[in-house]
Design a protein around this motif. Structure first.
Motif, PDB file in Angstrom:
ATOM      1  N   VAL A  50       9.008   7.849 -14.578  1.00  0.00           N
ATOM      2  CA  VAL A  50       8.379   7.066 -13.360  1.00  0.00           C
ATOM      3  C   VAL A  50       8.570   5.484 -14.076  1.00  0.00           C
ATOM      4  CG1 VAL A  50       7.036   6.248 -11.439  1.00  0.00           C
ATOM      5  CG2 VAL A  50       7.578   8.719 -12.164  1.00  0.00           C
ATOM      6  N   LYS A  51       9.158   4.799 -13.350  1.00  0.00           N
ATOM      7  CA  LYS A  51       9.446   3.319 -13.935  1.00  0.00           C
ATOM      8  C   LYS A  51       9.231   2.278 -12.791  1.00  0.00           C
ATOM      9  CE  LYS A  51      12.198   4.611 -17.985  1.00  0.00           C
ATOM     10  NZ  LYS A  51      13.656   4.135 -18.534  1.00  0.00           N
TER      11      LYS A  51
ATOM     12  N   ALA B 245       0.912  -1.213  -0.075  1.00  0.00           N
ATOM     13  CA  ALA B 245       0.179  -0.006   0.165  1.00  0.00           C
ATOM     14  C   ALA B 245       0.950   1.225  -0.047  1.00  0.00           C
ATOM     15  CB  ALA B 245      -0.930  -0.061   1.418  1.00  0.00           C
ATOM     16  N   GLU B 246       2.086   1.260   0.921  1.00  0.00           N
ATOM     17  CA  GLU B 246       2.958   2.454   0.892  1.00  0.00           C
ATOM     18  C   GLU B 246       3.603   2.362  -0.652  1.00  0.00           C
ATOM     19  OE1 GLU B 246       3.746   0.246   4.443  1.00  0.00           O
ATOM     20  OE2 GLU B 246       5.080   1.950   4.687  1.00  0.00           O
ATOM     21  N   VAL B 247       4.067   1.624  -0.986  1.00  0.00           N
ATOM     22  CA  VAL B 247       4.740   1.622  -2.171  1.00  0.00           C
ATOM     23  C   VAL B 247       3.886   2.134  -3.431  1.00  0.00           C
ATOM     24  CG1 VAL B 247       6.035   0.609  -4.171  1.00  0.00           C
ATOM     25  CG2 VAL B 247       6.621  -0.268  -1.758  1.00  0.00           C
ATOM     26  N   THR B 248       2.769   1.782  -3.645  1.00  0.00           N
ATOM     27  CA  THR B 248       1.724   2.139  -4.693  1.00  0.00           C
ATOM     28  C   THR B 248       1.291   3.448  -4.457  1.00  0.00           C
ATOM     29  OG1 THR B 248       0.023   0.695  -3.667  1.00  0.00           O
ATOM     30  CG2 THR B 248       1.211  -0.274  -5.283  1.00  0.00           C
ATOM     31  N   GLU B 249       1.004   3.924  -3.099  1.00  0.00           N
ATOM     32  CA  GLU B 249       0.489   5.367  -2.778  1.00  0.00           C
ATOM     33  C   GLU B 249       1.736   6.131  -3.076  1.00  0.00           C
ATOM     34  OE1 GLU B 249      -0.038   8.125   0.944  1.00  0.00           O
ATOM     35  OE2 GLU B 249       0.132   6.155   1.132  1.00  0.00           O
ATOM     36  N   GLY B 250       2.888   5.878  -2.999  1.00  0.00           N
ATOM     37  CA  GLY B 250       4.236   6.913  -3.321  1.00  0.00           C
ATOM     38  C   GLY B 250       4.364   6.868  -4.838  1.00  0.00           C
ATOM     39  N   VAL B 251       3.986   5.685  -5.630  1.00  0.00           N
ATOM     40  CA  VAL B 251       4.083   5.946  -7.142  1.00  0.00           C
ATOM     41  C   VAL B 251       2.883   7.076  -7.421  1.00  0.00           C
ATOM     42  CG1 VAL B 251       3.564   4.617  -9.057  1.00  0.00           C
ATOM     43  CG2 VAL B 251       4.987   3.538  -7.304  1.00  0.00           C
ATOM     44  N   GLU B 252       1.907   6.927  -7.031  1.00  0.00           N
ATOM     45  CA  GLU B 252       0.760   7.654  -7.467  1.00  0.00           C
ATOM     46  C   GLU B 252       1.247   9.195  -7.209  1.00  0.00           C
ATOM     47  OE1 GLU B 252      -1.931   6.835  -9.251  1.00  0.00           O
ATOM     48  OE2 GLU B 252      -1.458   4.830  -9.124  1.00  0.00           O
TER      49      GLU B 252
ATOM     50  N   ASP C 169       0.930   7.050 -16.802  1.00  0.00           N
ATOM     51  CA  ASP C 169       1.938   7.588 -17.500  1.00  0.00           C
ATOM     52  C   ASP C 169       3.212   6.882 -16.987  1.00  0.00           C
ATOM     53  OD1 ASP C 169       3.842   8.330 -19.311  1.00  0.00           O
ATOM     54  OD2 ASP C 169       3.816  10.477 -18.783  1.00  0.00           O
ATOM     55  N   VAL C 170       3.478   5.608 -16.773  1.00  0.00           N
ATOM     56  CA  VAL C 170       4.564   4.921 -16.367  1.00  0.00           C
ATOM     57  C   VAL C 170       4.860   3.769 -16.990  1.00  0.00           C
ATOM     58  CG1 VAL C 170       2.851   3.469 -15.012  1.00  0.00           C
ATOM     59  CG2 VAL C 170       5.312   3.803 -13.899  1.00  0.00           C
ATOM     60  N   ALA C 171       6.236   3.293 -16.933  1.00  0.00           N
ATOM     61  CA  ALA C 171       6.694   2.174 -17.492  1.00  0.00           C
ATOM     62  C   ALA C 171       6.913   1.252 -16.523  1.00  0.00           C
ATOM     63  CB  ALA C 171       7.963   2.441 -18.233  1.00  0.00           C
TER      64      ALA C 171
END
Length: 326
Positions: free
Chosen positions: A156-157, A139-146, A182-184
């Motif tokens: 952002v990859k 949850a933290e990782v995906t929140e940070g990506v957003e 817009d991410v790879a």
């Protein structure tokens, strides 16, 4: 100044600089038992990093990627980023991270000069993510990506290591994830290292198999930028995101090599799987050694081999990827 060129005609605008060997994850393919300090000398300090980056910029390096271990464990990371950003000639600063510190710090990293972000995300399923990494931080990782997607990064990859029987069936889910972002995502073929032979034999799957599925779904390969990493990148008109394939066992993989590495203790590595390191740390103690540092970098490039020995089972000095930053 033009980038370094080796005897095979490959140019090197790109340096991967490890900041630490420590990591707070226990990934099954890298450090399943976690990181254990070995009591050897400390990792490069800020002034040493500044001198190192100045030396590489003087021979044409324009892109620096900060790696680990987990580089965000460095308490002086913001100072490192701003110091690297201030070196004349450095145009791009990237970091590869497991993403656990993204929600708290990614905005400050961007402010300090970070231009590109790579985040490890081996599965879109939270339970699989926990099984692979040893931590329940999905949850933290995906929140940070957003959060990162709204901060104006050049790119952002997301990095996903392909593992047979663990995450190699998730392509449809990734297609949906990429539809509006817009991410790879880059699928990385599992590499054999010094200590993972049994795991490698059980979970290795050739990246080309996934690449065939991507092509069959209508994705087309994009041109490769001069300072890009090793991925073959694909795009699709119906998707905002992109897919990259990193296939170290594929034919001619090393022909496109454009990067050198420096370990967290100051050794130049000409190849991720090379069998020797070239000590630079003694030349990073004073600004007076600048010319000697530049000379050592340029002369040692002549030792770079045409390719790695992974096909022959030769993993060189690399016991696991955390030891040099992948």
């Amino acid at each position: 100044m033009a980038a370094l060129v080796d005897r095979f005609g490959r140019s090197f605008p790109y340096l991967r600089l490890s900041l630490t060997e420590a990591c707070n994850y226990r990934c099954s393919y890298c450090l399943p038992d976690g990181y254990h300090a070995d009591g050897r000398p400390r990792f490069l300090e800020l002034d040493e990093i500044r001198r190192l980056v100045r030396g590489f910029a003087a021979v044409g390096m324009s892109k620096i990627r900060l790696t680990g271990g987990e580089p965000t464990l460095r308490k002086d990371l913001l100072d490192i980023m701003s110091t690297v950003a201030a070196v004349p000639g450095i145009r791009r600063i990237a970091i590869t991270t497991n993403g656990t510190h993204l929600p708290r710090h990614v905005a400050a990293w961007r402010e300090a000069g970070l231009t590109a972000l790579n985040v490890s995300l081996d599965s879109l399923d939270p339970e699989r993510f926990r099984e692979i990494t040893g931590h329940d931080r999905f949850a933290e990782v995906t929140e940070g990506v957003e959060m990162a997607l709204g901060l104006g990064f050049d790119s952002v990859k997301l990095n996903a290591v392909l593992l047979r029987g663990r995450n190699d069936d998730e392509l449809p889910g990734w297609f949906e994830y990429l539809r509006g972002r817009d991410v790879a995502v880059r699928f990385i073929e599992l590499m054999r290292t010094g200590d993972n032979l049994e795991f490698f034999e059980r979970h290795h799957v050739r990246a080309e198999a996934l690449e065939e599925q991507i092509a069959a779904a209508g994705w087309t390969q994009r041109p490769r930028a001069p300072d890009a990493g090793p991925a073959r990148e694909y795009s699709h008109p119906d998707y905002k995101g992109r897919i990259g394939i990193i296939a170290p066992y594929s034919k001619d993989f090393c022909a496109g090599c454009n990067r050198l590495r420096v370990t967290a203790r100051g050794d130049l590595r000409l190849c991720l799987f090379g069998d020797f390191g070239i000590g630079l740390r003694h030349l990073l103690q004073s600004d007076d050694d600048f010319d000697a540092l530049v000379a050592r970098i340029t002369t040692q490039l002549g030792l770079k081999a045409a390719g790695h020995g992974l096909h022959q089972g030769e993993t060189g000095l690399t016991p696991h990827l955390a030891s040099i930053g992948g």
